[in-house]
Design a protein around this motif. Structure first.
Motif, short mmCIF file in Angstrom:
data_model
loop_
_atom_site.label_atom_id
_atom_site.label_comp_id
_atom_site.label_asym_id
_atom_site.label_seq_id
_atom_site.Cartn_x
_atom_site.Cartn_y
_atom_site.Cartn_z
N GLY A 50 3.00 14.60 4.27
CA GLY A 50 2.07 14.21 5.32
C GLY A 50 1.65 12.77 5.24
N GLY A 51 1.70 12.09 6.39
CA GLY A 51 1.27 10.70 6.45
C GLY A 51 0.02 10.53 7.30
N SER A 52 -0.04 11.20 8.44
CA SER A 52 -1.24 11.08 9.28
C SER A 52 -2.41 11.81 8.62
CB SER A 52 -1.00 11.69 10.65
OG SER A 52 0.16 11.17 11.24
N ILE A 67 4.67 3.35 15.07
CA ILE A 67 4.77 4.51 14.17
C ILE A 67 3.90 4.35 12.92
CG2 ILE A 67 6.35 5.76 12.64
CD1 ILE A 67 8.54 5.33 14.73
N TRP A 68 3.96 3.18 12.32
CA TRP A 68 3.27 3.07 11.02
C TRP A 68 1.79 2.72 11.23
CZ3 TRP A 68 2.25 -0.75 6.84
CH2 TRP A 68 2.01 -2.02 7.32
N GLU A 69 1.02 2.95 10.18
CA GLU A 69 -0.43 2.68 10.23
C GLU A 69 -1.14 3.49 11.30
OE1 GLU A 69 -1.10 1.83 7.38
OE2 GLU A 69 -2.66 0.47 8.01
N VAL A 103 8.48 0.15 15.46
CA VAL A 103 7.87 0.42 14.15
C VAL A 103 6.35 0.23 14.16
CG1 VAL A 103 8.18 -1.86 13.06
CG2 VAL A 103 8.14 0.20 11.67
N MET A 109 0.82 -1.21 0.00
CA MET A 109 0.00 0.00 0.00
C MET A 109 0.86 1.26 0.00
SD MET A 109 -1.58 0.60 3.66
CE MET A 109 -0.80 -0.05 5.08
N ASN A 168 -0.35 9.05 18.84
CA ASN A 168 -1.37 10.09 19.07
C ASN A 168 -2.57 9.91 18.15
OD1 ASN A 168 0.35 11.22 20.87
ND2 ASN A 168 0.88 13.02 19.65
N SER A 197 0.29 6.65 13.98
CA SER A 197 1.19 6.71 15.13
C SER A 197 0.39 6.89 16.43
CB SER A 197 2.18 7.86 14.95
OG SER A 197 2.78 7.76 13.69
N SER A 241 6.34 0.23 1.33
CA SER A 241 7.11 -0.94 1.76
C SER A 241 6.86 -2.12 0.84
CB SER A 241 6.74 -1.30 3.20
OG SER A 241 7.28 -0.34 4.08
N PHE A 281 6.72 6.65 1.55
CA PHE A 281 6.93 5.31 2.10
C PHE A 281 6.10 4.33 1.29
CE2 PHE A 281 8.35 7.40 5.99
CZ PHE A 281 9.29 6.53 6.51
N MET A 336 0.15 5.17 0.96
CA MET A 336 -0.67 6.32 1.37
C MET A 336 0.23 7.51 1.69
SD MET A 336 -3.59 4.67 3.80
CE MET A 336 -2.54 3.97 5.07
N THR A 337 1.31 7.24 2.45
CA THR A 337 2.12 8.32 3.02
C THR A 337 2.89 9.07 1.94
OG1 THR A 337 2.42 6.88 4.93
CG2 THR A 337 3.87 8.80 4.77
N LEU A 380 -6.50 9.59 19.26
CA LEU A 380 -7.57 10.47 18.76
C LEU A 380 -8.64 9.65 18.04
CD1 LEU A 380 -5.36 13.44 17.46
CD2 LEU A 380 -6.62 13.27 19.62
C1 FAD Z 1 9.25 1.11 8.39
C2 FAD Z 1 8.09 1.89 7.87
C3 FAD Z 1 7.36 1.38 6.82
C4 FAD Z 1 6.30 2.10 6.30
N1 FAD Z 1 5.61 1.60 5.23
C5 FAD Z 1 4.59 2.30 4.70
C6 FAD Z 1 3.87 1.80 3.56
O1 FAD Z 1 4.14 0.71 3.07
N2 FAD Z 1 2.89 2.57 3.05
C7 FAD Z 1 2.56 3.78 3.58
O2 FAD Z 1 1.65 4.41 3.09
N3 FAD Z 1 3.21 4.27 4.65
C8 FAD Z 1 4.22 3.56 5.22
N4 FAD Z 1 4.90 4.07 6.31
C9 FAD Z 1 4.62 5.43 6.75
C10 FAD Z 1 3.86 5.52 8.06
O3 FAD Z 1 2.59 4.96 7.97
C11 FAD Z 1 3.85 7.01 8.45
O4 FAD Z 1 5.17 7.38 8.74
C12 FAD Z 1 2.95 7.30 9.64
O5 FAD Z 1 1.61 7.11 9.28
C13 FAD Z 1 3.14 8.73 10.17
O6 FAD Z 1 3.08 9.67 9.14
P1 FAD Z 1 4.24 10.77 8.98
O7 FAD Z 1 5.54 10.03 8.96
O8 FAD Z 1 3.95 11.64 7.84
O9 FAD Z 1 4.20 11.60 10.33
P2 FAD Z 1 3.25 12.86 10.64
O10 FAD Z 1 1.91 12.64 10.06
O11 FAD Z 1 3.97 14.09 10.31
O12 FAD Z 1 3.14 12.73 12.23
C14 FAD Z 1 4.25 13.02 13.08
C15 FAD Z 1 3.81 12.85 14.53
O13 FAD Z 1 2.76 13.74 14.80
C16 FAD Z 1 1.68 13.04 15.42
N5 FAD Z 1 0.42 13.69 15.05
C17 FAD Z 1 -0.13 13.77 13.82
N6 FAD Z 1 -1.30 14.40 13.89
C18 FAD Z 1 -1.50 14.74 15.18
C19 FAD Z 1 -2.55 15.41 15.90
N7 FAD Z 1 -3.65 15.85 15.29
N8 FAD Z 1 -2.41 15.58 17.24
C20 FAD Z 1 -1.32 15.11 17.88
N9 FAD Z 1 -0.32 14.47 17.27
C21 FAD Z 1 -0.41 14.29 15.94
C22 FAD Z 1 1.79 11.63 14.94
O14 FAD Z 1 1.20 10.71 15.87
C23 FAD Z 1 3.30 11.45 14.86
O15 FAD Z 1 3.81 11.06 16.10
C24 FAD Z 1 5.96 3.35 6.85
C25 FAD Z 1 6.69 3.87 7.94
C26 FAD Z 1 7.75 3.14 8.43
C27 FAD Z 1 8.54 3.72 9.58
#
Ligand code: FAD
Length: 536
Positions: free
Chosen positions: A183-185, A416-418, A413, A176, A422, A420, A212, A210, A178-179, A426
């Motif tokens: 922005g991932g979240s 963090i993924w799928e 990990v 998949m 916080n 994080s 994987s 990302f 998405m990220t 929520l």
């Molecule tokens: C090893 C690995 C494999 C991965 N594989 C995939 C993949 O195959 N496909 C894919 O799509 N993604 C993948 N990811 C990405 C992963 O799903 C994202 O890194 C994750 O969803 C967080 O998104 P971000 O990195 O953009 O962090 P951000 O969205 O920038 O978030 C950073 C921090 O802020 C916090 N935060 C966000 N919003 C809020 C809020 N409203 N209030 C308080 N805190 C908040 C989050 O909890 C997090 O701690 C992978 C990540 C890793 C580490």
């Protein structure tokens, strides 16, 4: 030459099912008893020295990206060590990527959860494509014509590692994307564009930060189409049999999960097919996210179990100050505390997996609220457990030849993924507010079994859930931690020996869990450790 002395034998062979009382009981209780023979065989396979070595090799020789062939053509392929392929073949042969969908029956998700819980104890990187493929099925079913084409190959137990169009393969895996970089979240910030190309086909242009397991056969991805953010299935090969316009830019240099490739990719007019209603991409792909979040809880519970088993095994054999470590009172306290954490994670994970086997209103509400809650708390506890278990092995625990550094690096990990930590908390607030019968279902689960401490804890929790300020975002972690603890305690009260319950309620319901080994006096710690000990 010094003589090797006072070193424990390796914990192998070790049947990961037969040696785990808590897992066996959970499988029986959560209606997957029929799977016990198959799980015993899988536990034996995974716990063989040869399989354990595959786990080490797959991590020692990480995957390698080949962007071009010798003539300069783009190929965008990732090469893996043979150990990776062998582990993938074991996982697929056991149906861990799709068995509950291919052969639905009562307990099917629980049986599969038990299998993946064991898989991750030997190697966690392969778990990633296994989890994504498992989670993809309900989302793919939202496009029946796509599902008809892809599901038979996803249901196959053949691991077909060849990089060629899925039509020519005996099995297929799904990833998949998405990220994105920005922005991932907050997935609404996705910028990848999707231009309609007729008959449900679209052309995607953009990137994923990302992605994987990029050697999967197809990916569920999000992109902005004319009607908004939509979900697509993007195969590595086009229907015409050409390589799809997906460029793998680089592989991430990750803390752990090193056997698995996680890539950054760019799409340059890549072919993709719409899944479900255009413009409703987030709810459609989040359907997949529920299953992969369940897998985060399963995976982290498995990591805790492996760390605990290694620690207890070591302490049983190693002598310090004329006594086995396991007989040193303070070490017994540490081990018992680790065992409580592991058992609580396992019972909650397996109970949650059962909710995925059921489809009544209560099960749906349980899934909706407890999946993010369990993912949050279980995944948060795992780094602490793997670290403390590592210390039980002393200096040897810090050395790569023991599995402990790998478990420790893997531990963060799943949090963090799928989604994080916080974001999960929520989501629990949102789920409680919007899910029919959520409060009643939770109340029904929170059994106190006559335990005064537990009754008091539950009453306070239920009052907080009903209070006007229950959706105070700043307090969401505290609320979700207490919800997870209450659910764990209730399950232990119902199903575990009283010495486990006494120690869990005495140590976890007062908010004092800053380190392991702080269990108070008057508990049967030895019995807890014996119950957790891996029988070889
Ligand atoms: C090893 C690995 C494999 C991965 N594989 C995939 C993949 O195959 N496909 C894919 O799509 N993604 C993948 N990811 C990405 C992963 O799903 C994202 O890194 C994750 O969803 C967080 O998104 P971000 O990195 O953009 O962090 P951000 O969205 O920038 O978030 C950073 C921090 O802020 C916090 N935060 C966000 N919003 C809020 C809020 N409203 N209030 C308080 N805190 C908040 C989050 O909890 C997090 O701690 C992978 C990540 C890793 C580490």
């Amino acid at each position: 030459m010094f003589e090797v002395q006072n070193q424990p034998p390796p914990l192998e062979p070790c049947n990961l099912f037969a040696s785990d009382a808590c897992l066996r009981e959970a499988v029986r209780r959560e209606r997957a008893d029929w799977a016990a023979d198959g799980l015993t065989m899988l536990g034996a396979t995974l716990g063989k020295p040869e399989t354990i070595k595959l786990g080490f090799d797959a991590n020692r020789y990480p995957p390698d990206l080949r962007t071009h062939d010798r003539y300069g053509h783009r190929i965008d392929e990732v090469e893996f060590h043979p150990a990776w392929h062998e582990l993938m073949a074991i996982a697929l042969r056991a149906g861990l990527h799709s068995s509950p969908w291919a052969d639905p029956k009562a307990g099917a998700h629980v049986a599969r959860a038990a299998g993946t819980y064991m898989l991750t104890q030997v190697e966690s990187g392969v778990y990633c494509p296994i989890a994504m493929t498992y989670g993809s099925v309900p989302t793919l079913r939202q496009a029946p014509e796509v599902a008809a084409q892809w599901l038979p190959r996803i249901f196959s137990r053949d691991y077909d590692r060849r990089f060629r169009p899925a039509n020519d393969k005996t099995g297929a895996l799904i990833g998949m994307g998405m990220t994105e970089n920005q922005g991932g979240s907050d997935l609404r910030t996705n910028t990848t564009r999707a231009e309609p190309a007729g008959s449900g086909a679209f052309r995607l242009t953009g990137h994923k930060w990302f992605l994987s397991a990029p050697m999967c056969d197809a990916f569920l991805v999000l992109a902005q189409s004319p009607k908004g953010l939509s979900c697509f299935l993007l195969p590595r090969w086009t229907p015409e049999g050409e390589r799809n316009a997906v460029q793998i830019l680089r592989l991430k240099d990750k803390l752990g999960n090193r056997s698995n490739a996680s890539s950054e990719v760019e799409f340059d007019g890549a072919y993709a097919h719409l899944i479900g209603e255009e413009g409703r991409g987030i709810p459609i792909i989040i359907e997949m996210g529920n299953y992969t979040r369940l897998d985060c809880a399963i995976g982290s519970s498995g990591l805790m179990r492996q760390a605990l088993a290694q620690a207890v095994h070591h302490a049983r054999h190693r002598v310090a100050f004329q006594k086995k470590l396991i007989d040193q009172p303070l070490m017994t306290n540490v081990l018992a505390d680790l065992a409580l954490e592991s058992e609580a994670a396992t019972v909650l994970t397996m109970r949650l997996a059962r909710a995925y086997d059921e489809d009544d209103v209560a099960a749906l509400a349980y899934r909706r609220v407890v999946t993010p809650a369990a993912k949050f708390w279980i995944c948060k506890r795992t780094p602490f457990v793997t670290y403390e278990a590592m210390e039980v092995l002393g200096g040897s625990g810090y050395i790569e030849e023991s599995i402990m550094p790998r478990l420790y690096r893997e531990a963060p990990v799943n949090s963090i993924w799928e989604g994080s930590g916080n974001v999960m908390c929520l989501d629990v607030l949102r789920a409680i507010a919007r899910t029919r019968d959520a409060a009643d279902v939770l109340r029904g689960e929170l059994d106190h079994g006559g335990d005064a401490r537990m009754k008091d804890f539950n009453d306070r929790l239920l009052a907080r859930l009903a209070a006007p300020e229950h959706n105070d975002e700043a307090q969401a972690r505290a609320l979700v931690r207490d919800l997870a603890l209450a659910l764990q305690a209730a399950l232990l009260i119902r199903h575990s020996p009283s010495y486990v319950v006494d120690a869990f309620t005495a140590s976890r319901l007062d908010g004092n869990g800053s380190a392991f080994g702080l269990l108070p006096r008057g508990l049967d710690l030895r019995a807890i450790v014996e119950r957790a000990a891996p029988a070889q």
